[in-house]
Design a protein around this motif. Structure first.
Motif, PDB file in Angstrom:
ATOM      1  N   ALA A  73       0.832  -1.213   0.000  1.00  0.00           N
ATOM      2  CA  ALA A  73       0.000   0.000   0.000  1.00  0.00           C
ATOM      3  C   ALA A  73       0.860   1.254   0.000  1.00  0.00           C
ATOM      4  O   ALA A  73       0.540   2.247  -0.675  1.00  0.00           O
ATOM      5  N   GLU A  74       1.969   1.240   0.745  1.00  0.00           N
ATOM      6  CA  GLU A  74       2.865   2.393   0.763  1.00  0.00           C
ATOM      7  C   GLU A  74       3.494   2.610  -0.604  1.00  0.00           C
ATOM      8  O   GLU A  74       3.610   3.749  -1.080  1.00  0.00           O
ATOM      9  N   ALA A  75       3.900   1.531  -1.256  1.00  0.00           N
ATOM     10  CA  ALA A  75       4.489   1.630  -2.592  1.00  0.00           C
ATOM     11  C   ALA A  75       3.470   2.156  -3.599  1.00  0.00           C
ATOM     12  O   ALA A  75       3.791   2.971  -4.465  1.00  0.00           O
ATOM     13  N   ASN A  76       2.211   1.700  -3.484  1.00  0.00           N
ATOM     14  CA  ASN A  76       1.157   2.182  -4.374  1.00  0.00           C
ATOM     15  C   ASN A  76       0.945   3.685  -4.197  1.00  0.00           C
ATOM     16  O   ASN A  76       0.734   4.418  -5.171  1.00  0.00           O
ATOM     17  N   ALA A  77       0.982   4.142  -2.945  1.00  0.00           N
ATOM     18  CA  ALA A  77       0.805   5.570  -2.675  1.00  0.00           C
ATOM     19  C   ALA A  77       1.928   6.384  -3.292  1.00  0.00           C
ATOM     20  O   ALA A  77       1.707   7.469  -3.856  1.00  0.00           O
ATOM     21  N   LEU A  78       3.161   5.864  -3.227  1.00  0.00           N
ATOM     22  CA  LEU A  78       4.294   6.562  -3.824  1.00  0.00           C
ATOM     23  C   LEU A  78       4.181   6.590  -5.347  1.00  0.00           C
ATOM     24  O   LEU A  78       4.560   7.571  -5.993  1.00  0.00           O
ATOM     25  N   LEU A  79       3.658   5.516  -5.943  1.00  0.00           N
ATOM     26  CA  LEU A  79       3.448   5.492  -7.391  1.00  0.00           C
ATOM     27  C   LEU A  79       2.456   6.579  -7.790  1.00  0.00           C
ATOM     28  O   LEU A  79       2.662   7.296  -8.781  1.00  0.00           O
ATOM     29  N   MET A  80       1.375   6.711  -7.027  1.00  0.00           N
ATOM     30  CA  MET A  80       0.398   7.752  -7.335  1.00  0.00           C
ATOM     31  C   MET A  80       1.032   9.139  -7.203  1.00  0.00           C
ATOM     32  O   MET A  80       0.786  10.038  -8.012  1.00  0.00           O
ATOM     33  N   GLY A  81       1.865   9.306  -6.181  1.00  0.00           N
ATOM     34  CA  GLY A  81       2.583  10.567  -6.033  1.00  0.00           C
ATOM     35  C   GLY A  81       3.481  10.850  -7.222  1.00  0.00           C
ATOM     36  O   GLY A  81       3.598  11.996  -7.673  1.00  0.00           O
ATOM     37  N   SER A  82       4.100   9.801  -7.768  1.00  0.00           N
ATOM     38  CA  SER A  82       4.984   9.989  -8.922  1.00  0.00           C
ATOM     39  C   SER A  82       4.215  10.469 -10.142  1.00  0.00           C
ATOM     40  O   SER A  82       4.731  11.227 -10.967  1.00  0.00           O
ATOM     41  N   LYS A  83       2.950  10.046 -10.278  1.00  0.00           N
ATOM     42  CA  LYS A  83       2.128  10.485 -11.403  1.00  0.00           C
ATOM     43  C   LYS A  83       1.833  11.983 -11.306  1.00  0.00           C
ATOM     44  O   LYS A  83       1.830  12.703 -12.310  1.00  0.00           O
ATOM     45  N   LEU A  84       1.573  12.452 -10.091  1.00  0.00           N
ATOM     46  CA  LEU A  84       1.342  13.879  -9.895  1.00  0.00           C
ATOM     47  C   LEU A  84       2.614  14.683 -10.158  1.00  0.00           C
ATOM     48  O   LEU A  84       2.577  15.738 -10.794  1.00  0.00           O
ATOM     49  N   ILE A  85       3.747  14.175  -9.680  1.00  0.00           N
ATOM     50  CA  ILE A  85       5.021  14.850  -9.899  1.00  0.00           C
ATOM     51  C   ILE A  85       5.354  14.905 -11.381  1.00  0.00           C
ATOM     52  O   ILE A  85       5.869  15.908 -11.896  1.00  0.00           O
ATOM     53  N   GLU A  86       5.033  13.837 -12.108  1.00  0.00           N
ATOM     54  CA  GLU A  86       5.310  13.783 -13.544  1.00  0.00           C
ATOM     55  C   GLU A  86       4.606  14.909 -14.296  1.00  0.00           C
ATOM     56  O   GLU A  86       5.151  15.471 -15.252  1.00  0.00           O
ATOM     57  N   ARG A 115       3.403  -6.215  -9.233  1.00  0.00           N
ATOM     58  CA  ARG A 115       2.091  -5.585  -9.043  1.00  0.00           C
ATOM     59  C   ARG A 115       2.179  -4.083  -9.274  1.00  0.00           C
ATOM     60  O   ARG A 115       1.295  -3.477  -9.874  1.00  0.00           O
ATOM     61  N   LEU A 116       3.273  -3.467  -8.817  1.00  0.00           N
ATOM     62  CA  LEU A 116       3.465  -2.034  -8.997  1.00  0.00           C
ATOM     63  C   LEU A 116       3.646  -1.690 -10.479  1.00  0.00           C
ATOM     64  O   LEU A 116       3.097  -0.698 -10.969  1.00  0.00           O
ATOM     65  N   ASP A 117       4.412  -2.512 -11.198  1.00  0.00           N
ATOM     66  CA  ASP A 117       4.602  -2.285 -12.639  1.00  0.00           C
ATOM     67  C   ASP A 117       3.283  -2.400 -13.397  1.00  0.00           C
ATOM     68  O   ASP A 117       3.015  -1.637 -14.329  1.00  0.00           O
ATOM     69  N   ASP A 118       2.455  -3.343 -12.976  1.00  0.00           N
ATOM     70  CA  ASP A 118       1.154  -3.519 -13.629  1.00  0.00           C
ATOM     71  C   ASP A 118       0.242  -2.331 -13.331  1.00  0.00           C
ATOM     72  O   ASP A 118      -0.484  -1.848 -14.208  1.00  0.00           O
ATOM     73  N   LEU A 119       0.279  -1.832 -12.090  1.00  0.00           N
ATOM     74  CA  LEU A 119      -0.569  -0.710 -11.695  1.00  0.00           C
ATOM     75  C   LEU A 119      -0.176   0.571 -12.410  1.00  0.00           C
ATOM     76  O   LEU A 119      -1.036   1.420 -12.698  1.00  0.00           O
ATOM     77  N   ASP A 120       1.095   0.713 -12.750  1.00  0.00           N
ATOM     78  CA  ASP A 120       1.616   1.935 -13.356  1.00  0.00           C
ATOM     79  C   ASP A 120       0.831   2.336 -14.606  1.00  0.00           C
ATOM     80  O   ASP A 120       0.559   3.517 -14.841  1.00  0.00           O
ATOM     81  N   ALA A 121       0.450   1.355 -15.430  1.00  0.00           N
ATOM     82  CA  ALA A 121      -0.252   1.641 -16.686  1.00  0.00           C
ATOM     83  C   ALA A 121      -1.711   2.025 -16.472  1.00  0.00           C
ATOM     84  O   ALA A 121      -2.375   2.475 -17.412  1.00  0.00           O
ATOM     85  N   HIS A 122      -2.208   1.889 -15.251  1.00  0.00           N
ATOM     86  CA  HIS A 122      -3.623   2.132 -14.984  1.00  0.00           C
ATOM     87  C   HIS A 122      -3.883   3.419 -14.206  1.00  0.00           C
ATOM     88  O   HIS A 122      -4.998   3.658 -13.743  1.00  0.00           O
ATOM     89  N   ILE A 123      -2.849   4.258 -14.049  1.00  0.00           N
ATOM     90  CA  ILE A 123      -2.995   5.533 -13.350  1.00  0.00           C
ATOM     91  C   ILE A 123      -2.463   6.643 -14.246  1.00  0.00           C
ATOM     92  O   ILE A 123      -1.361   6.532 -14.789  1.00  0.00           O
TER      93      ILE A 123
END
Length: 321
Positions: A73-86, A115-123
């Motif tokens: 869950a923490e890693a997923n939250a950081l991925l979402m943060g990376s999308k905003l930063i991008e 799982r994180l790599d798979d989620l990346d394409a869906h945000i």
């Protein structure tokens, strides 16, 4: 959070700052000050070298935890943060964050990495194209100057007179609002605090010259002062649902707070320091808008409507070549 997890989290928190106040720990973990004192005492009894200074806070003396594992869950939250930063920063910040994210991924379990790599394409986060992109490195240089208390020299484009000016400023902080980053700084040229849109900074030089931070307002103090100088006015407006689907994020730029479902209509609540700006936006919705309050906003709308009627009655066949 059970007590063992909380003790670990408190220890990690203590490593993030030179000094941490007890109230800060209480606010973060939703516990009382008495519980904070008890938890800190438990860590001390376990051999963690925690120092304390009355009226200041707690600090660690030469102590570090081994690398921390991240939950999924923490890693997923950081991925979402990376999308905003991008989408909302410049290339320099994106590069540094990507580097940090790779380090985080390296300590995840293989299944969590996949799982994180798979989620990346869906945000995805949309980028607003009506603003100029930030010059590469601006945000990173500004952050560095804020942290080091360095004076900056700016070449700044002023929108109101379409001119570029040279400014020497003492940076207070970065503030994100109305879809963009703003540098809040004390301008030595104007001898007052100013709000500079980062996308209008044409050139920036870090002089390396230090200024005295205690002599300047903090970012929060500045924002509080602006709020006092520009009090917010509450407005209540009713729109047909058939109209609201065209608003998207526009309403947030005009102080949208919340809405109430009325069946075929939505009652929206706004807070704004600039009623005329809100009124000019509402003009595009014509007679679909019903202003419940304040009366001042209705008067501004009437004045704008009279102005338009007078203009087009006097110049019915105006054309621009």
């Amino acid at each position: 959070m059970n007590r063992l997890d909380r003790l670990t989290a408190i220890l990690i928190h203590l490593q993030t700052k030179r000094v941490v106040r007890a109230q800060e720990l209480a606010d973060r973990f939703g516990i009382s000050l008495r519980t904070v004192y008890r938890d800190v005492r438990s860590l001390e009894e376990a051999g963690v070298p925690i120092g304390a200074e009355a009226g200041v806070g707690y600090f660690l003396t030469d102590y570090h935890l081994p690398p921390v594992m991240f939950t999924s869950a923490e890693a997923n939250a950081l991925l979402m943060g990376s999308k905003l930063i991008e989408r909302w920063t410049d290339q320099s910040v994106r590069t540094e964050f990507d580097s940090a994210l790779y380090k985080i991924k390296s300590v995840l379990k293989r299944s969590d990495q996949e799982r994180l790599d798979d989620l990346d394409a869906h945000i995805n986060v949309a980028r607003y194209t009506y603003r100029q992109p930030y010059s590469d490195g601006l945000l990173t240089h500004i952050q560095h100057a804020i942290a080091q208390n360095h004076v900056l020299q700016l070449q700044y484009h002023s929108q109101y007179n379409d001119a570029e000016t040279q400014r020497e400023v003492e940076p207070v902080g970065l503030h994100h609002y109305r879809m963009g980053w703003h540098l809040i700084a004390f301008c030595r040229t104007r001898q007052d605090y100013r709000d500079f849109r980062v996308d209008r900074i044409r050139r920036l030089i870090d002089t390396g010259q230090r200024f005295s931070r205690p002599e300047r307002l903090s970012l929060q103090e500045y924002l509080n002062r602006i709020g006092a100088d520009w009090p917010l006015v509450e407005a209540t407006i009713v729109f047909p649902k058939s109209v609201t689907r065209y608003m998207h994020e526009q309403r947030h730029a005009y102080g949208f707070q919340s809405e109430e479902d009325l069946g075929d209509y939505l009652r929206m609540f706004f807070q704004t320091p600039y009623l005329e700006g809100l009124a000019r936006w509402l003009l595009m919705y014509g007679k679909s808008v019903v202003i419940e309050q304040p009366e001042e906003l209705r008067n501004i709308m009437q004045s704008l409507a009279d102005e338009l009627q007078s203009h087009y009655s006097a110049h019915p066949l105006i054309s621009v070549v």
